[in-house]
Each structure stands twice: as C-alpha cells, then as structure tokens.
Design an enzyme around this catalytic site. Sequence first.
Site, PDB file in Angstrom:
ATOM      1  N   GLU A  41      -3.533   2.271   9.777  1.00 50.22           N
ATOM      2  CA  GLU A  41      -3.312   1.114  10.653  1.00 50.22           C
ATOM      3  C   GLU A  41      -2.006   1.251  11.427  1.00 50.22           C
ATOM      4  O   GLU A  41      -1.942   1.002  12.635  1.00 50.22           O
ATOM      5  CB  GLU A  41      -3.245  -0.186   9.833  1.00 50.22           C
ATOM      6  N   CYS A  74       1.358  -2.816   5.964  1.00 49.62           N
ATOM      7  CA  CYS A  74       0.549  -2.865   7.196  1.00 49.62           C
ATOM      8  C   CYS A  74       0.269  -4.309   7.611  1.00 49.62           C
ATOM      9  O   CYS A  74       0.247  -4.622   8.800  1.00 49.62           O
ATOM     10  CB  CYS A  74      -0.753  -2.097   7.020  1.00 49.62           C
TER      11      CYS A  74
HETATM   12  N1  THU Z   1      -3.982   3.710   3.124  1.00 44.29           N
HETATM   13  C1  THU Z   1      -4.204   3.456   4.450  1.00 44.29           C
HETATM   14  O1  THU Z   1      -4.110   4.350   5.293  1.00 44.29           O
HETATM   15  N2  THU Z   1      -4.542   2.196   4.810  1.00 44.29           N
HETATM   16  C2  THU Z   1      -4.785   1.178   3.949  1.00 44.29           C
HETATM   17  O2  THU Z   1      -5.136   0.102   4.377  1.00 44.29           O
HETATM   18  C3  THU Z   1      -4.643   1.399   2.500  1.00 44.29           C
HETATM   19  C4  THU Z   1      -4.048   2.695   2.093  1.00 44.29           C
HETATM   20  C5  THU Z   1      -3.686   5.087   2.718  1.00 44.29           C
HETATM   21  C6  THU Z   1      -2.293   5.392   2.262  1.00 44.29           C
HETATM   22  C7  THU Z   1      -2.527   6.626   1.424  1.00 44.29           C
HETATM   23  O3  THU Z   1      -2.559   7.768   2.280  1.00 44.29           O
HETATM   24  C8  THU Z   1      -3.910   6.443   0.850  1.00 44.29           C
HETATM   25  O4  THU Z   1      -4.524   5.442   1.647  1.00 44.29           O
HETATM   26  C9  THU Z   1      -3.946   6.034  -0.610  1.00 44.29           C
HETATM   27  O5  THU Z   1      -3.123   4.963  -0.842  1.00 44.29           O
END
Ligand code: THU
Length: 131
Positions: A59, A93
């Site tokens: 995000e 986020c």
């Molecule tokens: N992550 C995201 O990219 N967006 C989210 O809404 C939740 C978590 C990613 C961070 C990390 O690379 C992986 O998911 C596991 O936490």
Amino acid sequence: MLDKDTIDRLLVAAKSVMSNAHVPYSSFHVGASILYEDGSIEVGCNVENASFGATICAERTAISSGIAKGKTAIEAICVTNLTDTMVTPCGICRQVIWEFGKNLPVICSNKDGDYKILSISELLPHAFDLD
Ligand code: THU
C-alpha cells in the site's frame, strides 16, 4: 461511488503486480492499487529487507509511486494477496492512507478476488492527527 467496473480495474491492477513482490523472508505476496480523481491507477507491491523494519508494504509503495508523480487526490485503495484471507492494511499503512483522505474506501481482497470494502475511518478510528 465505486462501481463494479472500477472495483474490477483496481482488483486486476493490484493482482498484476503481486508476482513482483520482493518477499524472500515471508513469501507473503501483496499487491496494491490506488485510484485517483483523474481515473488513473498506480500500483505497488511489498518490498522486504534483511533489516526487517526496513520492509515497505504494498500500500505504501503504491502511494509513494503516486506521490512521486505529483498524484495525491486518492479516491480508493485496493489490496490483495495470495491467500484465502481478504487482507486488511497494517497499522502503519492505515495511518498513511488516512493522511490522504479521512473516509477513503479500502477494498480488501483475497486470491479468488473476493473482497470487502471498509472505510479508512472504520479501519483506523481515532487516527493520530497533528491538528
Ligand atoms: N504486508 C503488506 O504489504 N501489506 C499489508 O497490508 C500487510 C502486510 C506485507 C509486509 C510483509 O512484506 C509481508 O506482508 C508479511 O508481513
């Protein structure tokens, strides 16, 4: 406000970048897409780092891409992943999304394209605000 065509465009865009996610530590691929007032879409995926705290979520990658192009008028956000769970944005986020609109819709999706729409104020009540 969000018609089915627009939601589908956002889901397709978010899905299209998931495979680019740099996820050597979690193997958890996330894709995000952002809709702007002018109808354009930006995308982002998560980018992990050996120093775990340096990881950036999909995000925030998408939002940052837009900012670099001078795009701040966000209308909606979409996030998806490769599991059965309709993933919701993490706490950091949520605060970053809130910066760009106090009532933005967030489309939270899973690998099958199922989704739920939650507003950022539902996801982050009592957000931090300098005012
Ligand atoms: N992550 C995201 O990219 N967006 C989210 O809404 C939740 C978590 C990613 C961070 C990390 O690379 C992986 O998911 C596991 O936490």
